[in-house]
Design a protein around this motif. Structure first.
Motif, PDB file in Angstrom:
ATOM      1  N   VAL A 150       0.855  -1.183   0.000  1.00 43.15           N
ATOM      2  CA  VAL A 150       0.000   0.000   0.000  1.00 43.15           C
ATOM      3  C   VAL A 150       0.894   1.238   0.000  1.00 43.15           C
ATOM      4  O   VAL A 150       1.713   1.422   0.906  1.00 43.15           O
ATOM      5  CB  VAL A 150      -0.916   0.015   1.240  1.00 43.15           C
ATOM      6  CG1 VAL A 150      -1.800   1.261   1.237  1.00 43.15           C
ATOM      7  CG2 VAL A 150      -1.770  -1.252   1.301  1.00 43.15           C
TER       8      VAL A 150
ATOM      9  N   ASN B  54      -4.952   5.958  -1.486  1.00 41.02           N
ATOM     10  CA  ASN B  54      -3.828   5.017  -1.534  1.00 41.02           C
ATOM     11  C   ASN B  54      -3.757   4.363  -2.903  1.00 41.02           C
ATOM     12  O   ASN B  54      -4.755   4.287  -3.629  1.00 41.02           O
ATOM     13  CB  ASN B  54      -4.006   3.888  -0.512  1.00 41.02           C
ATOM     14  CG  ASN B  54      -3.860   4.343   0.923  1.00 41.02           C
ATOM     15  OD1 ASN B  54      -3.292   5.399   1.199  1.00 41.02           O
ATOM     16  ND2 ASN B  54      -4.372   3.541   1.843  1.00 41.02           N
TER      17      ASN B  54
ATOM     18  N   VAL C 114      -2.599   0.534  -4.261  1.00 43.86           N
ATOM     19  CA  VAL C 114      -2.275  -0.803  -3.770  1.00 43.86           C
ATOM     20  C   VAL C 114      -1.843  -1.683  -4.944  1.00 43.86           C
ATOM     21  O   VAL C 114      -2.616  -1.901  -5.882  1.00 43.86           O
ATOM     22  CB  VAL C 114      -3.453  -1.454  -3.022  1.00 43.86           C
ATOM     23  CG1 VAL C 114      -2.953  -2.656  -2.225  1.00 43.86           C
ATOM     24  CG2 VAL C 114      -4.146  -0.466  -2.083  1.00 43.86           C
TER      25      VAL C 114
ATOM     26  N   ASN D 263      -3.623  -7.949   0.414  1.00 42.34           N
ATOM     27  CA  ASN D 263      -3.627  -6.830   1.360  1.00 42.34           C
ATOM     28  C   ASN D 263      -4.377  -7.386   2.569  1.00 42.34           C
ATOM     29  O   ASN D 263      -5.585  -7.587   2.509  1.00 42.34           O
ATOM     30  CB  ASN D 263      -4.323  -5.615   0.735  1.00 42.34           C
ATOM     31  CG  ASN D 263      -4.242  -4.389   1.625  1.00 42.34           C
ATOM     32  OD1 ASN D 263      -3.452  -4.349   2.565  1.00 42.34           O
ATOM     33  ND2 ASN D 263      -5.077  -3.403   1.349  1.00 42.34           N
TER      34      ASN D 263
ATOM     35  N   HIS E 299      -7.550  -5.766   7.643  1.00 44.07           N
ATOM     36  CA  HIS E 299      -7.217  -4.547   8.389  1.00 44.07           C
ATOM     37  C   HIS E 299      -8.457  -3.672   8.469  1.00 44.07           C
ATOM     38  O   HIS E 299      -9.440  -3.910   7.753  1.00 44.07           O
ATOM     39  CB  HIS E 299      -6.074  -3.787   7.703  1.00 44.07           C
ATOM     40  CG  HIS E 299      -6.415  -3.246   6.353  1.00 44.07           C
ATOM     41  ND1 HIS E 299      -6.393  -4.014   5.201  1.00 44.07           N
ATOM     42  CD2 HIS E 299      -6.818  -2.005   5.947  1.00 44.07           C
ATOM     43  CE1 HIS E 299      -6.748  -3.283   4.169  1.00 44.07           C
ATOM     44  NE2 HIS E 299      -7.022  -2.062   4.582  1.00 44.07           N
TER      45      HIS E 299
ATOM     46  N   HIS F 297      -9.810   0.675   9.143  1.00 43.83           N
ATOM     47  CA  HIS F 297      -9.447   2.091   9.228  1.00 43.83           C
ATOM     48  C   HIS F 297     -10.343   2.759  10.262  1.00 43.83           C
ATOM     49  O   HIS F 297     -11.537   2.938  10.020  1.00 43.83           O
ATOM     50  CB  HIS F 297      -9.619   2.769   7.858  1.00 43.83           C
ATOM     51  CG  HIS F 297      -8.864   2.071   6.771  1.00 43.83           C
ATOM     52  ND1 HIS F 297      -7.495   2.119   6.671  1.00 43.83           N
ATOM     53  CD2 HIS F 297      -9.277   1.279   5.756  1.00 43.83           C
ATOM     54  CE1 HIS F 297      -7.110   1.389   5.629  1.00 43.83           C
ATOM     55  NE2 HIS F 297      -8.167   0.862   5.055  1.00 43.83           N
TER      56      HIS F 297
ATOM     57  N   GLU G 258     -13.843   3.606   3.269  1.00 43.26           N
ATOM     58  CA  GLU G 258     -12.952   3.455   2.112  1.00 43.26           C
ATOM     59  C   GLU G 258     -13.780   3.138   0.883  1.00 43.26           C
ATOM     60  O   GLU G 258     -14.677   2.307   0.932  1.00 43.26           O
ATOM     61  CB  GLU G 258     -11.982   2.301   2.398  1.00 43.26           C
ATOM     62  CG  GLU G 258     -11.165   1.842   1.194  1.00 43.26           C
ATOM     63  CD  GLU G 258     -10.172   0.732   1.552  1.00 43.26           C
ATOM     64  OE1 GLU G 258      -9.776   0.626   2.733  1.00 43.26           O
ATOM     65  OE2 GLU G 258      -9.810  -0.030   0.639  1.00 43.26           O
TER      66      GLU G 258
ATOM     67  N   HIS H 258     -11.385  -5.617   6.568  1.00 44.13           N
ATOM     68  CA  HIS H 258     -11.521  -5.947   5.144  1.00 44.13           C
ATOM     69  C   HIS H 258     -10.178  -6.379   4.568  1.00 44.13           C
ATOM     70  O   HIS H 258      -9.131  -6.207   5.200  1.00 44.13           O
ATOM     71  CB  HIS H 258     -12.073  -4.746   4.375  1.00 44.13           C
ATOM     72  CG  HIS H 258     -11.204  -3.524   4.455  1.00 44.13           C
ATOM     73  ND1 HIS H 258     -11.147  -2.737   5.580  1.00 44.13           N
ATOM     74  CD2 HIS H 258     -10.329  -2.972   3.568  1.00 44.13           C
ATOM     75  CE1 HIS H 258     -10.283  -1.748   5.375  1.00 44.13           C
ATOM     76  NE2 HIS H 258      -9.761  -1.875   4.158  1.00 44.13           N
TER      77      HIS H 258
ATOM     78  N   GLN I  58      -8.096  -7.374   0.421  1.00 41.10           N
ATOM     79  CA  GLN I  58      -8.178  -7.601  -1.021  1.00 41.10           C
ATOM     80  C   GLN I  58      -7.154  -8.677  -1.370  1.00 41.10           C
ATOM     81  O   GLN I  58      -5.996  -8.607  -0.947  1.00 41.10           O
ATOM     82  CB  GLN I  58      -7.858  -6.325  -1.835  1.00 41.10           C
ATOM     83  CG  GLN I  58      -8.830  -5.168  -1.608  1.00 41.10           C
ATOM     84  CD  GLN I  58      -8.272  -4.128  -0.663  1.00 41.10           C
ATOM     85  OE1 GLN I  58      -7.088  -4.125  -0.347  1.00 41.10           O
ATOM     86  NE2 GLN I  58      -9.130  -3.235  -0.188  1.00 41.10           N
TER      87      GLN I  58
ATOM     88  N   THR J 193      -7.529   3.446  -3.765  1.00 40.73           N
ATOM     89  CA  THR J 193      -8.551   3.545  -2.727  1.00 40.73           C
ATOM     90  C   THR J 193      -8.633   4.994  -2.245  1.00 40.73           C
ATOM     91  O   THR J 193      -7.635   5.722  -2.283  1.00 40.73           O
ATOM     92  CB  THR J 193      -8.204   2.604  -1.552  1.00 40.73           C
ATOM     93  OG1 THR J 193      -6.862   2.840  -1.131  1.00 40.73           O
ATOM     94  CG2 THR J 193      -8.347   1.146  -1.960  1.00 40.73           C
TER      95      THR J 193
ATOM     96  N   PHE K 202     -10.486   7.754   0.806  1.00 37.64           N
ATOM     97  CA  PHE K 202     -10.964   7.775   2.199  1.00 37.64           C
ATOM     98  C   PHE K 202     -11.522   9.140   2.577  1.00 37.64           C
ATOM     99  O   PHE K 202     -10.997  10.166   2.115  1.00 37.64           O
ATOM    100  CB  PHE K 202      -9.792   7.469   3.140  1.00 37.64           C
ATOM    101  CG  PHE K 202      -9.108   6.159   2.849  1.00 37.64           C
ATOM    102  CD1 PHE K 202      -9.496   5.001   3.494  1.00 37.64           C
ATOM    103  CD2 PHE K 202      -8.092   6.095   1.905  1.00 37.64           C
ATOM    104  CE1 PHE K 202      -8.869   3.790   3.212  1.00 37.64           C
ATOM    105  CE2 PHE K 202      -7.462   4.890   1.621  1.00 37.64           C
ATOM    106  CZ  PHE K 202      -7.856   3.738   2.275  1.00 37.64           C
TER     107      PHE K 202
END
Ligand code: GLV
Ligand code: MN
Length: 195
Positions: A55, A74, A76, A84, A87, A89, A94, A133, A135, A147, A149
């Protein structure tokens, strides 16, 4: 999720010696065009990492022009099979768009329901604020996603490293009981993260 700004901009002075909830503004006389542009997401990252995904952060720390504006982004990059890892946030919802490849995108609700879908180029996803979440690159080649935010600093609680790679370490007794496994398995997992 960030508070509304009170002025046009407040380019972060990351070196300020005072501490507050956010960053103070760089004096307007010192602000230039460069403060509002960022090329840190332009390059493909080297994905030869344990997870096979990297990331690249475009948040207030890397791009101080975002300070107080309530958004960030971000990039990725995924090797084939790259993940990924799970994790969350704490400060942002997101959204994301797949640019290249095929990603399995999933999140788990606070009621422990799992939602997921395989996405390809041009397709979007959303992860509600704070939910865990991930990926996973399920395509044959590499994959790329961007991504976005609603916070200038979303924060990331990365489940495996939070639990198994914190300094100082969480006691094995806690982790063994939490995951219903023995001490040796906890040590094995911790060793994968060099701790
Ligand atoms: C992807 O989940 C990201 O946080 O950029
Ligand atoms: Mn995320």
């Amino acid at each position: 999720a960030d508070p509304d700004p009170l002025q046009d901009f407040c380019v972060a002075d990351l070196n300020a010696t005072i501490s507050l909830n956010g960053f103070p503004c760089k004096p307007a006389a010192l602000v230039t065009s460069d403060d509002f542009f960022f090329d840190g997401l332009s390059k493909e990252a080297n994905t030869t990492t344990i997870f096979g995904a990297v990331v690249s952060l475009g948040n207030v720390i890397t791009f101080p022009g975002l300070n107080t504006l309530g958004i960030s982004m971000n990039r990725v990059d995924f090797a084939p099979g790259g993940l990924n890892p799970p994790h969350s946030h704490p400060r942002a919802t997101e959204s994301g768009v797949v640019i290249e490849g095929k990603l399995l995108v999933g999140f788990i609700t606070t009621n422990n329901v799992f939602y997921s879908k395989v996405l390809s180029a041009g397709q979007m996803f959303v992860i509600p604020r704070g939910l865990v979440h991930f990926q996973l690159n399920v395509g044959k080649g590499k994959a790329l996603a961007f991504t976005a935010f609603n916070s200038h600093l979303p924060g990331a609680v990365v489940v495996p490293t939070t639990l198994f790679a914190s300094p100082p370490a969480i006691p094995n007794q806690v982790l063994a009981k939490a995951f219903q496994v023995d001490n040796d398995l906890i040590n094995t997992i911790k060793s994968k993260f060099g701790s």
